[in-house]
Scaffold this motif. Structure first.
Motif, PDB file in Angstrom:
ATOM      1  N   LEU A 245       0.852  -1.186   0.000  1.00  7.69           N
ATOM      2  CA  LEU A 245       0.000   0.000   0.000  1.00  7.69           C
ATOM      3  C   LEU A 245       0.889   1.238   0.000  1.00  7.69           C
ATOM      4  O   LEU A 245       1.831   1.340   0.788  1.00  7.69           O
ATOM      5  CB  LEU A 245      -0.870  -0.011   1.274  1.00  7.69           C
ATOM      6  CG  LEU A 245      -1.794   1.179   1.472  1.00  7.69           C
ATOM      7  CD1 LEU A 245      -2.870   1.221   0.400  1.00  7.69           C
ATOM      8  CD2 LEU A 245      -2.420   1.133   2.866  1.00  7.69           C
TER       9      LEU A 245
ATOM     10  N   ASP B 101       6.093   2.378  14.608  1.00  4.98           N
ATOM     11  CA  ASP B 101       6.465   2.332  13.186  1.00  4.98           C
ATOM     12  C   ASP B 101       5.234   2.568  12.320  1.00  4.98           C
ATOM     13  O   ASP B 101       4.101   2.495  12.811  1.00  4.98           O
ATOM     14  CB  ASP B 101       7.146   0.997  12.840  1.00  4.98           C
ATOM     15  CG  ASP B 101       8.054   1.123  11.597  1.00  4.98           C
ATOM     16  OD1 ASP B 101       8.241   2.240  11.075  1.00  4.98           O
ATOM     17  OD2 ASP B 101       8.579   0.084  11.145  1.00  4.98           O
TER      18      ASP B 101
ATOM     19  N   GLY C  39       7.070  -8.190  10.348  1.00  2.00           N
ATOM     20  CA  GLY C  39       7.590  -7.989  11.705  1.00  2.00           C
ATOM     21  C   GLY C  39       9.099  -7.889  11.821  1.00  2.00           C
ATOM     22  O   GLY C  39       9.636  -7.817  12.919  1.00  2.00           O
TER      23      GLY C  39
ATOM     24  N   ALA D 292      11.259  -5.437  11.046  1.00  2.00           N
ATOM     25  CA  ALA D 292      11.761  -4.171  11.611  1.00  2.00           C
ATOM     26  C   ALA D 292      11.588  -4.182  13.131  1.00  2.00           C
ATOM     27  O   ALA D 292      12.512  -3.856  13.874  1.00  2.00           O
ATOM     28  CB  ALA D 292      11.019  -2.991  10.983  1.00  2.00           C
TER      29      ALA D 292
ATOM     30  N   LYS E 207      -0.815  -4.791   8.289  1.00  2.00           N
ATOM     31  CA  LYS E 207      -1.428  -5.599   7.229  1.00  2.00           C
ATOM     32  C   LYS E 207      -1.681  -6.977   7.835  1.00  2.00           C
ATOM     33  O   LYS E 207      -0.765  -7.789   7.992  1.00  2.00           O
ATOM     34  CB  LYS E 207      -0.513  -5.639   6.003  1.00  2.00           C
ATOM     35  CG  LYS E 207      -0.451  -4.258   5.314  1.00  2.00           C
ATOM     36  CD  LYS E 207       0.442  -4.251   4.098  1.00  2.00           C
ATOM     37  CE  LYS E 207       1.872  -4.393   4.513  1.00  2.00           C
ATOM     38  NZ  LYS E 207       2.798  -4.497   3.370  1.00  2.00           N
TER      39      LYS E 207
HETATM   40  P1  5GP Z   1       8.140  -5.609   8.287  1.00  2.00           P
HETATM   41  O1  5GP Z   1       9.491  -5.319   8.890  1.00  2.00           O
HETATM   42  O2  5GP Z   1       7.053  -5.682   9.317  1.00  2.00           O
HETATM   43  O3  5GP Z   1       8.161  -6.778   7.375  1.00  2.00           O
HETATM   44  O4  5GP Z   1       7.805  -4.369   7.362  1.00  2.00           O
HETATM   45  C1  5GP Z   1       7.606  -3.116   7.940  1.00  2.00           C
HETATM   46  C2  5GP Z   1       8.458  -2.072   7.297  1.00  2.00           C
HETATM   47  O5  5GP Z   1       8.397  -2.170   5.876  1.00  2.00           O
HETATM   48  C3  5GP Z   1       7.935  -0.693   7.678  1.00  2.00           C
HETATM   49  O6  5GP Z   1       8.956  -0.017   8.390  1.00  2.00           O
HETATM   50  C4  5GP Z   1       7.597  -0.010   6.380  1.00  2.00           C
HETATM   51  O7  5GP Z   1       8.470   1.061   6.164  1.00  2.00           O
HETATM   52  C5  5GP Z   1       7.778  -1.042   5.282  1.00  2.00           C
HETATM   53  N1  5GP Z   1       6.481  -1.523   4.708  1.00  2.00           N
HETATM   54  C6  5GP Z   1       5.957  -2.758   4.835  1.00  2.00           C
HETATM   55  N2  5GP Z   1       4.835  -2.893   4.119  1.00  2.00           N
HETATM   56  C7  5GP Z   1       4.624  -1.686   3.536  1.00  2.00           C
HETATM   57  C8  5GP Z   1       3.593  -1.195   2.651  1.00  2.00           C
HETATM   58  O8  5GP Z   1       2.636  -1.882   2.261  1.00  2.00           O
HETATM   59  N3  5GP Z   1       3.694   0.102   2.270  1.00  2.00           N
HETATM   60  C9  5GP Z   1       4.727   0.908   2.669  1.00  2.00           C
HETATM   61  N4  5GP Z   1       4.717   2.173   2.237  1.00  2.00           N
HETATM   62  N5  5GP Z   1       5.722   0.474   3.482  1.00  2.00           N
HETATM   63  C10 5GP Z   1       5.664  -0.816   3.912  1.00  2.00           C
END
Ligand code: 5GP
Length: 189
Positions: free
Chosen positions: A20, A124, A130, A132, A156
């Motif tokens: 997104l 965040d 997850g 990050a 999400k």
């Molecule tokens: P995770 O570490 O939870 O897999 O992903 C989270 C990080 O990825 C967030 O810090 C964010 O910046 C980026 N991110 C994850 N999904 C999206 C998305 O659908 N859109 C945007 N703009 N950033 C995302």
């Protein structure tokens, strides 16, 4: 949070069923009234929790974390993705796999900016798988501090980060949780 959901529905761009784009109000151009309301909402949600410091990751988390820190009246620190000659103090480091960039990178927080015994709230913008949050958790624990909770703007729910973190006993609070999305629309849980 209704104001946030309305912005997502009217201004969010679904790039794929997994990504997104919210550049027009969250990630590039910043809607300061929304940021202010989100900061206040995080304070309300975590009002029963001791928070000594807020930790986020650059770049998108910084503005939101600052707004929350304003209401908590605590310092905010962000994990840096790059190092430089002026990073002379020793740093806590963690490897994070980026969902959007599809590669791993190292995040660093200088040791003076997380103190042993502190209760640290992580903030965040998105929660996908997850990674990050897990990187920041590792840094917090290495510092001898405690992860007090995780505040996310957009979770999400169809990706496994939220489930994984909650199963680990981490308190995760998200202002909007997307159940599914496609070019035809976005559904919230
Ligand atoms: P995770 O570490 O939870 O897999 O992903 C989270 C990080 O990825 C967030 O810090 C964010 O910046 C980026 N991110 C994850 N999904 C999206 C998305 O659908 N859109 C945007 N703009 N950033 C995302």
């Amino acid at each position: 949070m209704d104001l946030l959901k309305e912005k997502i529905l009217t201004m969010g761009q679904v790039l794929s069923e997994e990504v997104l784009k919210v550049d027009s109000f969250l990630n590039h151009q910043i809607d300061i009234s929304l940021y202010e309301a989100m900061g206040e909402e995080f304070k309300r949600i975590f009002s029963d929790t001791q928070v000594d410091r807020i930790l986020t990751i650059e770049a998108s988390g910084i503005g939101i974390a600052c707004m929350a820190a304003h209401y908590f009246r605590v310092p905010v620190v962000y994990a840096k993705k790059t190092t430089s000659k002026i990073m002379q103090d020793e740093a806590y480091e963690a490897e994070v796999f980026s969902f959007t960039k599809n590669c791993s990178y190292t995040v660093r927080v200088l040791k003076p900016y997380i103190k042993p015994g502190e209760n640290v709230l992580v903030i965040d913008d998105f929660l996908a798988n997850g990674q990050a949050v897990l990187g920041l958790k590792q840094i917090i624990e290495e510092a001898g501090a405690t992860l007090a909770g995780v505040g996310i703007v957009i979770e999400k729910g169809f990706q496994d980060g939220g489930k994984k973190l909650r199963e680990m006993g981490i308190r995760v609070e998200s202002l909007a949780v997307i159940g599914s999305m496609s070019r035809n629309g976005i559904n919230f849980l």
